[in-house]
Write a protein that holds these residues in place. Structure first.
Motif, PDB file in Angstrom:
ATOM      1  N   GLY A  15      -7.776  27.330  28.097  1.00  0.00           N
ATOM      2  CA  GLY A  15      -6.498  26.870  28.613  1.00  0.00           C
ATOM      3  C   GLY A  15      -5.902  25.753  27.774  1.00  0.00           C
ATOM      4  O   GLY A  15      -6.291  25.527  26.626  1.00  0.00           O
ATOM      5  N   ILE A  16      -4.983  25.021  28.373  1.00  0.00           N
ATOM      6  CA  ILE A  16      -4.264  23.985  27.618  1.00  0.00           C
ATOM      7  C   ILE A  16      -4.957  22.627  27.659  1.00  0.00           C
ATOM      8  O   ILE A  16      -4.466  21.679  27.044  1.00  0.00           O
ATOM      9  CB  ILE A  16      -2.814  23.824  28.116  1.00  0.00           C
ATOM     10  N   GLY A  17      -6.104  22.518  28.353  1.00  0.00           N
ATOM     11  CA  GLY A  17      -6.802  21.236  28.401  1.00  0.00           C
ATOM     12  C   GLY A  17      -7.082  20.659  27.028  1.00  0.00           C
ATOM     13  O   GLY A  17      -6.746  19.496  26.749  1.00  0.00           O
ATOM     14  N   PRO A  18      -7.681  21.429  26.107  1.00  0.00           N
ATOM     15  CA  PRO A  18      -7.900  20.893  24.761  1.00  0.00           C
ATOM     16  C   PRO A  18      -6.603  20.513  24.059  1.00  0.00           C
ATOM     17  O   PRO A  18      -6.542  19.504  23.350  1.00  0.00           O
ATOM     18  CB  PRO A  18      -8.612  22.045  24.047  1.00  0.00           C
ATOM     19  N   ASP A  19      -5.549  21.297  24.270  1.00  0.00           N
ATOM     20  CA  ASP A  19      -4.261  21.033  23.622  1.00  0.00           C
ATOM     21  C   ASP A  19      -3.688  19.682  24.054  1.00  0.00           C
ATOM     22  O   ASP A  19      -3.243  18.878  23.226  1.00  0.00           O
ATOM     23  CB  ASP A  19      -3.243  22.122  23.965  1.00  0.00           C
ATOM     24  N   ILE A  20      -3.677  19.451  25.383  1.00  0.00           N
ATOM     25  CA  ILE A  20      -3.061  18.220  25.864  1.00  0.00           C
ATOM     26  C   ILE A  20      -3.938  17.009  25.583  1.00  0.00           C
ATOM     27  O   ILE A  20      -3.428  15.892  25.420  1.00  0.00           O
ATOM     28  CB  ILE A  20      -2.675  18.311  27.351  1.00  0.00           C
ATOM     29  N   VAL A 117     -13.590   9.168  35.772  1.00  0.00           N
ATOM     30  CA  VAL A 117     -13.584  10.566  35.354  1.00  0.00           C
ATOM     31  C   VAL A 117     -12.148  11.065  35.362  1.00  0.00           C
ATOM     32  O   VAL A 117     -11.424  10.887  36.345  1.00  0.00           O
ATOM     33  CB  VAL A 117     -14.425  11.435  36.321  1.00  0.00           C
ATOM     34  N   VAL A 118     -11.736  11.688  34.260  1.00  0.00           N
ATOM     35  CA  VAL A 118     -10.447  12.367  34.197  1.00  0.00           C
ATOM     36  C   VAL A 118     -10.742  13.818  33.843  1.00  0.00           C
ATOM     37  O   VAL A 118     -11.389  14.089  32.825  1.00  0.00           O
ATOM     38  CB  VAL A 118      -9.504  11.743  33.153  1.00  0.00           C
ATOM     39  N   THR A 119     -10.314  14.740  34.684  1.00  0.00           N
ATOM     40  CA  THR A 119     -10.671  16.137  34.483  1.00  0.00           C
ATOM     41  C   THR A 119      -9.478  16.954  34.016  1.00  0.00           C
ATOM     42  O   THR A 119      -8.394  16.865  34.583  1.00  0.00           O
ATOM     43  CB  THR A 119     -11.221  16.765  35.783  1.00  0.00           C
ATOM     44  N   ASN A 120      -9.702  17.778  32.996  1.00  0.00           N
ATOM     45  CA  ASN A 120      -8.701  18.749  32.583  1.00  0.00           C
ATOM     46  C   ASN A 120      -8.761  19.961  33.510  1.00  0.00           C
ATOM     47  O   ASN A 120      -9.762  20.183  34.189  1.00  0.00           O
ATOM     48  CB  ASN A 120      -8.941  19.155  31.126  1.00  0.00           C
ATOM     49  N   PRO A 121      -7.710  20.767  33.531  1.00  0.00           N
ATOM     50  CA  PRO A 121      -7.660  21.896  34.480  1.00  0.00           C
ATOM     51  C   PRO A 121      -8.756  22.933  34.229  1.00  0.00           C
ATOM     52  O   PRO A 121      -9.098  23.224  33.083  1.00  0.00           O
ATOM     53  CB  PRO A 121      -6.280  22.505  34.226  1.00  0.00           C
ATOM     54  N   HIS A 302      -1.589  20.231  37.233  1.00  0.00           N
ATOM     55  CA  HIS A 302      -1.146  21.565  36.825  1.00  0.00           C
ATOM     56  C   HIS A 302      -2.373  22.390  36.463  1.00  0.00           C
ATOM     57  O   HIS A 302      -3.502  21.890  36.445  1.00  0.00           O
ATOM     58  CB  HIS A 302      -0.162  21.503  35.653  1.00  0.00           C
ATOM     59  N   GLY A 303      -2.150  23.642  36.145  1.00  0.00           N
ATOM     60  CA  GLY A 303      -3.243  24.547  35.863  1.00  0.00           C
ATOM     61  C   GLY A 303      -3.510  24.724  34.384  1.00  0.00           C
ATOM     62  O   GLY A 303      -3.094  23.908  33.546  1.00  0.00           O
ATOM     63  N   THR A 304      -4.198  25.826  34.069  1.00  0.00           N
ATOM     64  CA  THR A 304      -4.679  26.052  32.701  1.00  0.00           C
ATOM     65  C   THR A 304      -3.621  26.605  31.765  1.00  0.00           C
ATOM     66  O   THR A 304      -3.771  26.501  30.550  1.00  0.00           O
ATOM     67  CB  THR A 304      -5.867  27.031  32.726  1.00  0.00           C
ATOM     68  N   ALA A 317       2.296  15.246  29.504  1.00  0.00           N
ATOM     69  CA  ALA A 317       2.769  14.135  30.345  1.00  0.00           C
ATOM     70  C   ALA A 317       1.870  13.891  31.551  1.00  0.00           C
ATOM     71  O   ALA A 317       1.569  12.741  31.890  1.00  0.00           O
ATOM     72  CB  ALA A 317       4.207  14.399  30.807  1.00  0.00           C
ATOM     73  N   SER A 318       1.432  14.964  32.219  1.00  0.00           N
ATOM     74  CA  SER A 318       0.614  14.772  33.413  1.00  0.00           C
ATOM     75  C   SER A 318      -0.764  14.224  33.058  1.00  0.00           C
ATOM     76  O   SER A 318      -1.312  13.376  33.781  1.00  0.00           O
ATOM     77  CB  SER A 318       0.487  16.088  34.187  1.00  0.00           C
ATOM     78  N   LEU A 319      -1.340  14.677  31.946  1.00  0.00           N
ATOM     79  CA  LEU A 319      -2.628  14.114  31.511  1.00  0.00           C
ATOM     80  C   LEU A 319      -2.466  12.643  31.139  1.00  0.00           C
ATOM     81  O   LEU A 319      -3.308  11.808  31.478  1.00  0.00           O
ATOM     82  CB  LEU A 319      -3.189  14.895  30.331  1.00  0.00           C
ATOM     83  N   ILE A 320      -1.406  12.323  30.434  1.00  0.00           N
ATOM     84  CA  ILE A 320      -1.148  10.928  30.068  1.00  0.00           C
ATOM     85  C   ILE A 320      -1.033  10.063  31.328  1.00  0.00           C
ATOM     86  O   ILE A 320      -1.599   8.971  31.412  1.00  0.00           O
ATOM     87  CB  ILE A 320       0.112  10.835  29.203  1.00  0.00           C
ATOM     88  N   ALA A 321      -0.315  10.584  32.339  1.00  0.00           N
ATOM     89  CA  ALA A 321      -0.199   9.853  33.602  1.00  0.00           C
ATOM     90  C   ALA A 321      -1.557   9.715  34.283  1.00  0.00           C
ATOM     91  O   ALA A 321      -1.865   8.673  34.865  1.00  0.00           O
ATOM     92  CB  ALA A 321       0.787  10.563  34.530  1.00  0.00           C
ATOM     93  N   ALA A 322      -2.384  10.763  34.200  1.00  0.00           N
ATOM     94  CA  ALA A 322      -3.714  10.714  34.811  1.00  0.00           C
ATOM     95  C   ALA A 322      -4.603   9.685  34.126  1.00  0.00           C
ATOM     96  O   ALA A 322      -5.375   8.966  34.776  1.00  0.00           O
ATOM     97  CB  ALA A 322      -4.360  12.097  34.760  1.00  0.00           C
ATOM     98  N   LEU A 323      -4.528   9.617  32.795  1.00  0.00           N
ATOM     99  CA  LEU A 323      -5.311   8.622  32.051  1.00  0.00           C
ATOM    100  C   LEU A 323      -4.866   7.209  32.420  1.00  0.00           C
ATOM    101  O   LEU A 323      -5.693   6.316  32.669  1.00  0.00           O
ATOM    102  CB  LEU A 323      -5.146   8.850  30.554  1.00  0.00           C
TER     103      LEU A 323
END
Length: 335
Positions: A15-20, A117-121, A302-304, A317-323
């Motif tokens: 999915g997009i986890g590695p990308d983001i 812990v910050v988790t990717n989708p 969001h999802g994968t 953006a959502s990962l940045i906000a999560a971090l």
């Protein structure tokens, strides 16, 4: 800024986890991001960066080294599984890598190596086919936090600067959600929300707004009895405990701008009642937060997005906000 790094999971590798994650690290200086390390396979990440056309410096790391390395390279802690999945194409390496990454992140935080812990989708369907027995991240994290003892009640909050919401029942069909709704579950959920708003968000006197279940909160029983029979008693119990709580409120008037200013968190009765308003207001930068655990956990909301994995179109953006939220929660002084 926290002195310990954040532990970021790989999520579903296809999915997009590695990308983001890569996109967030590339913008680390511009956005003054808190240091994090990614738990996964360095060779896989190098290959994904090449697909994305991104020049990426990687450093095999131990969590203790991540803060020092972060400015010059993306720290990668080996997740113990080689990953062969291609963008948009999960394979037999996907589930073991995703699960191991979550386990490692929790272990690192419990051991004091990371602050949160910050988790990717993840892709639940991929995990289920591999024998994963939990409904999702939230329940798995609760079990990991128990360490063989009683499993805590995990509470899912969706947070943005404009709105925070909590669904009392989560991943259940609507018919089942209604039958699972009890006064005790509402009260337990609200207590956890109030406690974590004080401890993790530094809000001294959290204000909770509790929605009704039926249209117009049941209209005095003419549109359903659940609001009077189940929700109102929970609210009375919470008030007697000194928690600032209002309701049951008609859900259709809880989420406009003026209403949102009157509370710190809206507690809703089922999944879509909570998630529709926040995803309308903060679709790009909402954050999923798990309350009620002995550690901090955030995640992109969001999802994968298999269809855009590896294309460079994924918005971080959502990962940045999560971090950022994870780092803020780690630094918060209990109110």
């Amino acid at each position: 800024m926290t002195s310990k790094p954040l532990a970021l999971t790989i999520g579903e590798p296809a999915g997009i986890g590695p990308d983001i994650a890569i996109a967030a690290w590339v913008r680390r200086q511009e956005l003054a991001l808190p240091p994090f390390y990614l738990i996964g396979d360095g060779a896989f990440l190098a290959a994904r960066a090449k697909i994305l056309g991104v020049k990426l410096a990687l450093a095999n790391a131990h969590p203790a080294d991540a803060v020092a390395l972060f400015a010059d390279a993306l720290p990668v802690v080996d997740g113990g599984h080689a990953i062969t999945a291609q963008p948009g194409q999960p394979d037999d390496s996907s589930a073991p890598a995703a699960i191991a990454s979550i386990r490692q992140a929790v272990a690192d935080v419990v051991a004091g190596h990371a602050s949160a812990v910050v988790t990717n989708p993840i892709a639940k369907s991929v995990l289920f086919r591999a024998g994963f027995i939990h409904p999702g991240h939230t329940e798995f994290l609760a079990e990991l936090s128990a360490a063989g003892g009683p499993v805590p009640l995990p509470v899912m909050m969706l947070w943005s600067p404009e709105l925070a919401v909590v669904p009392v029942t989560i991943h259940l069909p609507l018919r089942d959600a209604i039958t699972h709704l009890t006064s005790d579950l509402i009260a337990r959920t609200a207590r956890i929300v109030a406690a974590d708003l004080r401890a993790r968000f530094g809000i001294a006197k959290p204000r909770l707004a509790i929605s009704g279940l039926n249209p117009h909160a049941g209209e005095d029983g003419s549109l359903g009895t659940e609001d009077q029979a189940i929700i109102a008693p929970a609210i009375a119990t919470l008030r007697n405990e000194g928690i600032d709580v209002r309701g049951p409120l008609p859900a259709d008037t809880m989420f406009h701008a003026a209403a949102r200013k009157s509370y710190d968190c809206a507690i809703c009765m089922y999944h879509d009642q909570a998630l529709i308003p926040i995803k309308t207001i903060a679709f790009e930068d909402g954050v999923n937060v798990t309350l009620g655990l002995p550690f901090i956990r955030t995640s992109p909301d969001h999802g994968t997005a298999f269809d855009i994995a590896g294309t460079g179109k994924a918005n971080p953006a959502s990962l940045i906000a999560a971090l950022r939220l994870a780092a803020r929660m780690a630094q918060a002084k209990p109110a």
